[in-house]
Motif scaffolding. Sequence first.
Motif, short mmCIF file in Angstrom:
data_model
loop_
_atom_site.label_atom_id
_atom_site.label_comp_id
_atom_site.label_asym_id
_atom_site.label_seq_id
_atom_site.Cartn_x
_atom_site.Cartn_y
_atom_site.Cartn_z
N UNK A 90 5.00 15.15 -17.96
CA UNK A 90 5.12 16.07 -18.92
C UNK A 90 3.50 16.15 -19.12
N UNK A 91 2.96 17.39 -18.90
CA UNK A 91 1.53 18.07 -19.61
C UNK A 91 1.20 17.74 -21.02
N UNK A 92 0.54 17.84 -22.07
CA UNK A 92 -0.15 17.19 -22.87
C UNK A 92 0.19 18.44 -23.39
N UNK A 93 0.40 19.90 -22.94
CA UNK A 93 0.40 21.29 -23.18
C UNK A 93 1.81 21.57 -23.61
N UNK A 94 3.04 21.19 -22.90
CA UNK A 94 4.14 21.33 -22.77
C UNK A 94 4.55 21.35 -21.63
N UNK A 99 3.45 16.08 -10.66
CA UNK A 99 4.32 14.74 -10.03
C UNK A 99 6.05 15.10 -9.98
N UNK A 100 6.10 16.72 -10.52
CA UNK A 100 7.98 16.64 -11.11
C UNK A 100 7.67 16.91 -9.66
N UNK A 101 7.66 17.56 -8.85
CA UNK A 101 8.39 18.34 -7.63
C UNK A 101 8.28 17.05 -6.48
N UNK A 125 -0.02 24.83 -15.84
CA UNK A 125 0.85 23.98 -15.49
C UNK A 125 1.85 24.42 -14.61
N UNK A 126 3.01 25.17 -15.32
CA UNK A 126 4.09 25.39 -14.58
C UNK A 126 3.94 26.27 -13.76
N UNK A 127 3.07 27.49 -13.13
CA UNK A 127 2.40 28.06 -12.60
C UNK A 127 2.45 27.46 -11.47
N UNK A 128 1.49 26.25 -11.41
CA UNK A 128 1.72 25.35 -10.06
C UNK A 128 2.38 24.66 -9.65
N UNK A 129 3.74 24.55 -10.49
CA UNK A 129 4.62 24.01 -10.29
C UNK A 129 5.65 24.34 -9.90
N UNK A 131 4.79 27.46 -8.03
CA UNK A 131 4.09 27.92 -6.11
C UNK A 131 4.22 26.16 -5.90
N UNK A 132 4.28 25.58 -6.04
CA UNK A 132 4.44 24.05 -5.05
C UNK A 132 5.76 23.96 -4.95
N UNK A 133 7.15 24.51 -5.77
CA UNK A 133 8.89 24.02 -5.30
C UNK A 133 8.57 25.94 -4.37
N UNK A 134 7.92 26.87 -4.77
CA UNK A 134 8.57 27.93 -3.49
C UNK A 134 9.27 27.62 -2.47
#
Length: 299
Positions: A90-94, A99-101, A125-129, A131-134
């Motif tokens: 997790x990130x500090x902001x929730x 690394x989750x990818x 962070x969710x947008x980054x995740x 974008x990496x998953x799609x």
Amino acid sequence: METPSSSTYSVDATALRAWPLPMPSGDGDKEARGHVLILGGSREMPGAVILAATAALRAGAGKLTIATGASVAQLVALALPEARVIGLAETDQGGFTEAAVGKLDPLADKVNAILIGPGMQDEEATAVLVRALLPRLDGSDVSVVLDACAMGIVLDESFRFSVPVILTPHAGEMAHLTGATKEAVSAAPDEHAAQAARDWNAVVVLKGARTVIIAPAGERWQHEGGNVGLGTSGSGDTLAGIIAGLAARGAALPQAACWGVALHARAGEELAERFGVLGYLAREIPEHIPALMESFARP
């Protein structure tokens, strides 16, 4: 169900009976009912992913995997013994780290639908995740539903989904995503939803007393029903979970969205009859879904 772009179809019991959900054969196992992955939750909001995941199972999905923050994974696993639960850094902001990818990648070929967003707090962070998953999901048959802060990926004005997904904003979220005011969105929901559907290449479910569902090519549906009691904490998580569960079963994106909206609204009506319009809980919505699916399917 043919839907010319010049027409808006009302989602009612008659329309749903004419648009039956995919059903497994009588000897079908849990694999035949579809595997749904719910990605969400955080230290402060683990309940959101529990609500969404419960709703996905109540909508008929056969297998459930939850990917959530490592800090709450055990809690979520205890709350949902039906699920496989994966803990993510997790990130500090929730949100979750990139690394989750790597942990989620092996699931890309094993799930039928993925819901991302309930209970996640770190929009960046969710947008980054996402974008990496799609790209890992492109070219697959996995249906993607984005809810809550996972929809923030479209804040990049140049972004457009290469393959259609479902987005489930209410008027306030649509205002945040498009730069319009909430009042403007509420005054012209069809216009804003249609523009977003075209721009993003998404099935947009713009939630409200009158919910508008618009596909990228312009096909339109509307649903009127439910009650103000559905405007309660966690209600959107349950709706997103219902839609994801239906998509996992094989419903096309517009069908999953339309059926999900109708089931969610009717569950609210039944709960209002039982408890009153105000005060019923989002956690009580999913238990009504199986019987409502049967009811809508009957002539």
